[in-house]
Scaffold this active site. Structure first.
Site, PDB file in Angstrom:
ATOM      1  N   GLU A 272       0.840  -1.204   0.000  1.00 18.61           N
ATOM      2  CA  GLU A 272       0.000   0.000   0.000  1.00 18.61           C
ATOM      3  C   GLU A 272       0.872   1.250   0.000  1.00 18.61           C
ATOM      4  OE1 GLU A 272      -1.979  -0.516   3.738  1.00 18.61           O
ATOM      5  OE2 GLU A 272      -3.321  -2.080   3.006  1.00 18.61           O
ATOM      6  N   CYS A 342      -3.329  33.529  10.277  1.00 16.54           N
ATOM      7  CA  CYS A 342      -3.109  34.051  11.632  1.00 16.54           C
ATOM      8  C   CYS A 342      -2.837  32.941  12.627  1.00 16.54           C
ATOM      9  CB  CYS A 342      -4.301  34.894  12.052  1.00 16.54           C
ATOM     10  SG  CYS A 342      -4.556  36.241  10.905  1.00 16.54           S
ATOM     11  N   GLU A 343      -1.691  32.313  12.507  1.00 14.35           N
ATOM     12  CA  GLU A 343      -1.235  31.242  13.394  1.00 14.35           C
ATOM     13  C   GLU A 343       0.283  31.269  13.376  1.00 14.35           C
ATOM     14  OE1 GLU A 343      -2.996  28.769  15.017  1.00 14.35           O
ATOM     15  OE2 GLU A 343      -4.973  29.216  14.167  1.00 14.35           O
TER      16      GLU A 343
END
Ligand SMILES: *Cc1c(COP(=O)(O)O)cnc(C)c1O
Length: 419
Positions: A272, A342-343
């Site tokens: 996978e 805004c972080e």
């Protein structure tokens, strides 16, 4: 190996200049190289040549319909983790008989949809899930092909958020209880026990953990056989890393290590892979808005942000950042490359030594094909960016840039009394 290269100091995606793409489609955007996608799938698949196998692309890494269609046409199966991903597969005409369904929290509806579609197998992760699959299959008068996901209890040494094979993680069935679970599952009338699966984590850059997991799995399969439980499929998950900074083993070496202990079991091997197929096949292109200097730091403020590419803050991930036009290189500086969100977590790189760009320059954030666009959001009411698929000199818009109406789709304005 990928097809993002400089020609005359201009960064190209195959035969198309990135600066040209920016002129035509605006910034920011993702661009994928079809040649790279095809090459990576082929190299991975060929690493297992000579062994009965099926590559199920882990589509959570990059699930655009055009990309899925391409892999389906190359014979790929798919590893899905939700009914939404199942619907994507069906939409592009993927063969359900090549779909495996992973994840710890499958709902009744998701189980029913998977059985209805006729997928290859459901990778069950808990005792209650086995019971639930049995119930749903019973209601549908079907037998559900099931494998048990085993948690091999090993630490692949990657970032904790992308490590899944440790005993504390939510994934899989504990090693100590595997036999008990298979015995219980055998007693459930609507289940057909077809396989055993495992997945130990992501961005693994060393072959040791793969060797360990293959050894552990081999022992379990032999013991199950001795107890009269004969499986058809052995699903070894994904997890092979790509060169962000470290140098992971090539697929051929990975396959060799993985197959050595289990080759003679005579089972069909399922893998996978996600990141290793698509990671280096995509770039995120963003434009410098300002270069801001404070007395302690230099910030390169760009128009791309954490809502477009969250890996740096989510996993402390490193992405190489290149100037699209190398002629404009200024002096080398150390800077944070940040977006407008805004972080404080809104950065694409921190303390990065790089040639200083100027406002208006284009930056390419490399190796952004996996877990890039798929994790993007509308945070700060920012439209999600376009996805472009480059095929030699052809440019296909495989997802359009969202507009404001897309962002507010489904929202209602209710009139409330103000007091
Ligand atoms: C995420 C995931 C993968 C793919 O992991 P990569 O590191 O991208 O190869 C494979 N299998 C399962 C079950 C997964 O959750």
């Amino acid at each position: 190996m990928n097809y993002f290269e400089y020609k005359d100091d201009q960064l190209y995606a195959e035969d198309v200049s990135i600066a040209d793409l920016a002129r035509r489609f605006g910034t920011p955007f993702y661009a994928y190289s079809a040649r790279t996608l095809k090459r990576h799938f082929r190299v991975f698949d060929e690493a297992f040549a000579g062994t009965d196998h099926l590559v199920c692309f882990a589509m959570k890494a990059l699930s655009n319909l055009s990309i899925l269609k391409l892999f389906a046409s190359m014979g790929s199966g798919f590893d899905i983790v939700s009914v939404g991903e199942l619907m994507r597969c069906l939409r592009v005409g993927a063969d359900p008989a090549k779909i495996v369904f992973s994840g710890v929290g499958k709902t009744d509806e998701e189980i029913a949809a998977a059985l209805e579609a006729g997928i290859l197998m459901i990778n069950a992760e808990s005792r209650p899930e086995l019971d639930r699959i049995n119930q749903v299959a019973g209601r549908m008068k079907r037998r559900a092909p099931v494998s048990l996901r085993v948690n091999p209890d090993l630490d692949p040494g990657t970032h904790p958020h992308i490590s899944t094979g440790h005993r504390d993680s939510k994934f899989g069935v504990p090693l100590s209880q595997v036999h008990e679970y298979y015995a219980a599952a055998r007693g459930l009338p609507n289940l057909e026990l077809v396989g055993l699966s495992t997945h130990i984590g992501s961005q693994i850059t060393d072959t040791m953990p793969f060797n360990e997991v293959a050894e552990k799995v081999r022992a379990i399969v032999s013991e199950l056989r001795a107890n009269g439980i004969a499986l058809k499929y052995l699903d070894l998950g994904g997890g092979l890393g790509i060169p962000y900074q470290e140098e992971p083993p090539p697929p051929a070496e990975y396959a060799k290590v993985l197959l050595k202990p289990i080759r003679d079991l005579g089972l069909r091997i399922i893998t996978e892979p996600g990141r290793v197929i698509v990671g280096n096949a995509g770039v995120f292109v963003t434009r410098v808005v300002y270069v801001k200097e404070t007395d302690v730091k230099r910030f390169i403020v760009v128009d791309g942000a954490m809502n477009d590419l969250i890996r740096p803050v989510l996993y402390e991930a490193y992405h190489e950042i290149r100037l699209v036009d190398r002629r404009s290189v200024g002096k080398r500086v150390v800077a944070d490359v940040v977006g407008p969100v805004c972080e404080s977590g809104d950065f694409l790189a921190r303390e990065r030594e790089m040639p200083e760009p100027k406002a208006g320059d284009l930056l390419a954030v490399m190796s952004a094909g996996a877990y890039g666009f798929v994790m993007s959001s509308n945070y700060n009411s920012r439209p999600r960016v376009p996805e472009l698929l480059i095929d030699d000199a052809d440019v296909h818009v495989i997802r359009e840039r969202e507009n404001f109406e897309d962002i507010i789709r489904g929202e209602k304005i209710v009139e409330l009394k103000a007091r």
